[in-house]
Design an enzyme around this catalytic site. Structure first.
Site, PDB file in Angstrom:
ATOM      1  N   SER B  37       0.816  -1.212   0.000  1.00 18.44           N
ATOM      2  CA  SER B  37       0.000   0.000   0.000  1.00 18.44           C
ATOM      3  C   SER B  37       0.850   1.264   0.000  1.00 18.44           C
ATOM      4  CB  SER B  37      -0.922   0.004   1.215  1.00 18.44           C
ATOM      5  OG  SER B  37      -1.734  -1.138   1.208  1.00 18.44           O
ATOM      6  N   CYS B  38       2.151   1.113   0.097  1.00 19.73           N
ATOM      7  CA  CYS B  38       3.045   2.266  -0.012  1.00 19.73           C
ATOM      8  C   CYS B  38       3.001   2.802  -1.441  1.00 19.73           C
ATOM      9  CB  CYS B  38       4.482   1.860   0.297  1.00 19.73           C
ATOM     10  SG  CYS B  38       4.813   1.581   2.035  1.00 19.73           S
ATOM     11  N   VAL B  39       3.363   4.072  -1.602  1.00 17.81           N
ATOM     12  CA  VAL B  39       3.382   4.646  -2.942  1.00 17.81           C
ATOM     13  C   VAL B  39       4.798   5.124  -3.274  1.00 17.81           C
ATOM     14  CG1 VAL B  39       2.551   6.558  -4.381  1.00 17.81           C
ATOM     15  CG2 VAL B  39       0.948   5.306  -2.946  1.00 17.81           C
ATOM     16  N   GLY B 103       0.322   1.730  -3.965  1.00 16.38           N
ATOM     17  CA  GLY B 103      -0.988   2.035  -3.405  1.00 16.38           C
ATOM     18  C   GLY B 103      -2.006   0.922  -3.550  1.00 16.38           C
TER      19      GLY B 103
END
Lengths: 442, 173
Positions: B37-39, B103
Site C-alpha cells: 500500500s506504499c506509494v 498504493g
C-alpha cells in the site's frame, strides 16, 4: 522498573544513531562502503538469546564493559570468516613490505597481529555505537579495554558477562546490523545493559505513567505459550512435526517491519483482531513451505491438477484454515490471561512479495504511532520445509491499556494448553526440542 | 539479511527503503522493493536528467510531528523534499514531471476503511496538483505488490509485479 513508548523510542534512536556512527567509522577505516541495517530493541529471555546466537557458525567478538550512564556490556560479533577477510584487507593496505600473507596465502587462523587488528576494528565499532548513545543521552559512558572472544557457542560470548540474562530472565537487548555494500558482510552488535542502570535511564526518559516491566514480562511469557500452541496446532493439522525456533518481543520503528521480511514471494494469511488489545496478526510462509503444507493438508490428487505454484482454490483454503486455527490458538491465550475477549477477522490470503504483505498493516498503524511492539516468532520443522514467521502487532495504546490491566498472577493460574513432553534436552540441540506429538489424524 | 545490487557490471543501484527518498542523476537506478500500500513517487526533470524516488508510507506529513526528520515517510512532504533537493541540484522546477506506482489494497479489513493504499494515492495526487507538477504516468491500486526501478536519465520507471500464479509482469512507465 517501568517503561513507556517515549523512553523506548529514545533508546531506539540511540541504537540507530550508534549503528550509523559505527558504520561510518568502519567505512573510514577500511574504505569499504557500509550501511547500517536493521536496528531492533529486543526483549528476549536468556535462553532465547543463546539459541538465536548459536547458528553453528564460528564467530569472533570484541567485548567491552560500560560504566557511567549505561552499565553493561557491548559486544560486536562477526562471523569468523568475515572477520578474517576484513582483517586481511586491512593489513594488506598497511603492510608496506612483506610483513605477512603476501604470498597469496589466505589467513585461516588468527595470529597475534590479525587478532589485534580484529580487536581494533571491533573496538572502533563499539566506540561508534557508544558515542552515538552518549550523544543522544547527552551524557558520558566509560568503556573498558576491549577483549577478543572467539568461539562457536553463546557461552563463550555471554557467560563471562557478569549479569548476562539467565535462561528465564527477560532482558532488554539492543541489536543492530551493519552491512558492507559490496561484499555483504554483516556484523551484529549486542548491548546487554544492567537492569538497574536501565531502570534509572527509563525513569529519566519516561514521559508517561508507563508499563511495569513485570507486566511486560508476564505478557511475554503468555506469548511464549501462544507460540508453542501455534506450533502444536500446525503439527496436528499438517502432520509435520514443528517447533518454535525463535521467539522474541521487538520494539521497532514501524518502517523497519517490512524491511525484516524476506525479499521474496511469500504465502501468508493475515488477520485483524479486535479487543483490548486490537491489532494485526500475520503468518508468512516461504513458497516451498506453503507447497509442503498444501501437500500435507489436501488429499493427494485433489490439489495436484491446479497450477503447482499458483495455490489454487484448494491450496488457498488449506492455508487459510491452518492460519485460522493458529490465529485462534494464539489469541485465545492472550484473551484468557487478560480475562477479555479478542475477536479476529476472517483470514485474508496473500501470495506476494514479503514486504508488500506487511506494509498495509504498518501503514494503518502508522496513522497513530511511530513504533510498535512486535511479537515475532519463527516456527520450523526438523528436516522438512516448514518455515513460518508469525508477526503479531498490537495497537500500541491498546497494548499499554491491556498490560496495565494485566494481573500477573493470573498467568501462572491459566491453564496452558501446550504440553511439554520433552524438555530435558534444552540447550543441547539448537531447536526442535519440545512437543513431539506423533499424530495420525490427517 | 538483505542483499544489494552487486551483479557485476550493473550500474550503481541505490535502494530506497520505506520512508526514504533519494535524489540522483544519470544512469543510476533507484529501487524500492515490495511496495504494497506504499506509494513510490518518482520525479524527474527531462532536461537536466535529475530525478528522485521516494518510498512513502503515509498520506499526510503536515499533520505529523516527525515529518521534518522523515520527509520521505509522507506523500506530501516527500514530494516537496524531492522537488527542493532536485532544484538544489540544478533541476528546473517548471519542467519536472511525476510518475507514481503502488498504493495497492490487498486486505479488506474493517479497520482499513476505504483502503490505506487509496489514501496514499489520493494524497500524492493532490500534492502534485497543488504544486503544479504534471502526473505523466502511473500504475496504481489493485491488490498486488510491486517493485520499482527508476532511472533519472531516461525518466523510466519500471514496475514489476507478479500475478497469483507467480508470473512476473513488467510495466514500463
Amino acid at each position: 522498573m517501568k517503561l513507556d513508548v517515549n523512553a523506548l523510542g529514545t533508546f531506539y534512536r540511540m541504537a540507530r544513531e550508534g549503528a550509523g556512527l559505527a558504520a561510518g567509522r568502519l567505512t573510514h577505516m577500511t574504505d569499504v562502503e557500509t550501511r547500517a541495517g536493521v536496528t531492533k530493541l529486543n526483549f528476549m529471555r536468556g535462553r532465547e538469546i543463546r539459541r538465536d546466537f548459536e547458528d553453528s557458525t564460528s564467530k569472533v567478538g570484541v567485548r567491552v564493559e560500560l560504566t557511567g550512564a549505561i552499565e553493561g556490556y557491548s559486544v560486536i560479533v562477526f562471523e569468523r570468516e568475515n572477520a578474517l577477510r576484513i582483517v586481511e584487507s586491512l593489513l594488506e593496505e598497511s603492510a608496506t613490505d612483506s610483513d605477512l600473507s603476501d604470498e597469496a596465502g589466505e589467513l585461516d587462523e588468527f595470529n597475534e597481529m590479525t587478532r589485534s587488528a580484529a580487536t581494533e576494528v571491533g573496538n572502533i565499532m563499539n566506540n561508534g555505537f557508544i558515542d552515538g548513545w552518549a550523544d543522544v543521552l547527552e551524557t558520558v559512558i566509560d568503556v573498558s579495554t576491549p577483549e577478543f572472544v572467539e568461539g562457536r557457542s553463546a557461552d563463550t560470548f555471554f557467560d563471562e558477562v557478569e549479569k548476562a540474562p539467565a535462561g528465564d530472565d527477560l532482558a532488554l537487548l539492543f541489536q543492530s546490523q551493519i552491512e558492507t555494500v559490496e561484499t555483504q558482510v554483516g556484523f551484529s552488535h549486542y548491548l546487554f545493559p544492567e537492569r538497574e542502570s536501565m531502570a534509572a535511564l527509563l525513569d529519566r526518559l519516561r514521559t508517561s505513567g508507563g508499563i511495569e516491566y513485570d507486566k511486560l514480562d508476564g505478557f511475554d511469557r503468555m506469548a511464549e505459550r501462544g507460540a508453542e500452541e501455534v506450533a502444536k496446532t500446525a503439527t496436528t493439522l499438517t502432520g509435520i512435526d514443528t517447533s518454535v525456533e525463535i521467539r522474541r518481543l521487538n520494539f521497532v520503528s514501524l518502517e523497519t517491519i517490512p524491511e525484516q521480511v524476506p525479499d521474496e514471494r511469500l504465502v501468508g494469511v493475515a488477520f485483524e483482531f479486535d479487543g483490548v488489545p486490537s491489532g494485526y496478526l500475520l503468518f508468512l510462509f516461504d513458497e516451498e513451505s506453503a507447497n509442503e503444507i498444501v501437500d500435507a493438508m489436501v488429499p493427494t490428487g485433489a490439489g495436484d491438477t491446479e497450477e503447482t505454484d499458483g495455490f489454487g482454490q484448494m491450496g488457498q483454503s488449506a492455508i487459510q484454515e491452518l492460519g485460522n486455527i493458529m490465529a485462534s490458538g494464539f489469541l485465545d491465550g492472550w484473551a484468557n490471561v487478560l480475562d477479555t475477549t479478542i475477536d479476529h477477522s476472517t483470514p485474508e490470503f496473500i501470495h506476494d512479495i514479503g514486504a508488500a504483505a506487511v506494509d498495509p498493516v504498518v501503514i494503518q498503524l502508522g496513522e497513530d504511532q511511530e513504533f510498535a511492539f512486535v511479537f515475532d516468532t519463527v516456527i520450523v520443522a526438523a528436516g522438512r520445509e516448514f518455515d513460518c514467521e508469525v508477526y503479531a502487532i498490537p495497537d500500541e495504546s491498546d497494548l499499554e491499556r491491556a498490560l496495565n490491566d494485566l494481573d500477573v498472577d493470573r498467568i501462572e493460574e491459566e491453564p496452558t494448553t501446550a504440553e511439554f513432553q520433552n524438555v530435558t534436552g534444552t540447550g543441547t540441540d539448537g531447536g526442535a526440542g519440545t512437543g513431539t506429538d506423533t499424530d495420525t489424524d490427517t | 539479511m538483505k542483499t544489494y545490487g552487486t551483479e557485476p557490471g550493473a550500474p550503481t543501484s541505490v535502494q530506497v527503503g520505506i520512508s526514504e527518498l533519494t535524489v540522483s542523476d544519470g544512469d543510476d537506478t533507484l529501487k524500492s522493493y515490495g511496495l504494497g500500500s506504499c506509494v513510490a513517487i518518482a520525479l524527474y526533470d527531462p532536461e537536466t536528467e535529475i530525478g528522485g524516488l521516494a518510498h512513502t508510507m503515509l498520506p499526510d506529513g503536515d499533520e505529523a510531528e516527525n515529518s521534518d526528520r522523515k520527509p520521505g515517510k509522507y506523500a506530501d512532504t516527500a514530494i516537496r523534499a524531492l522537488l527542493r533537493r532536485m532544484v538544489e541540484r540544478g533541476a528546473s522546477y517548471t519542467t519536472v514531471e511525476a510518475k507514481l506506482a503502488g498504493g495497492s489494497d490487498m486486505f479488506e479489513f474493517d479497520s482499513f476503511g476505504d483502503g490505506v493504499g487509496k489514501r496514499n494515492i489520493d494524497a500524492a495526487k493532490a500534492e502534485l496538483e497543488k504544486l503544479g507538477v504534471p502526473l505523466v504516468a502511473s500504475d496504481l491500486g489493485g491488490d498486488r505488490g510491486r517493485t520499482v526501478e527508476f532511472t533519472p536519465e531516461t525518466g523510466t520507471l519500471l514496475v514489476k509485479s507478479s500475478d497469483e500464479n507467480g508470473d512476473q509482469g513488467v510495466t514500463e512507465l
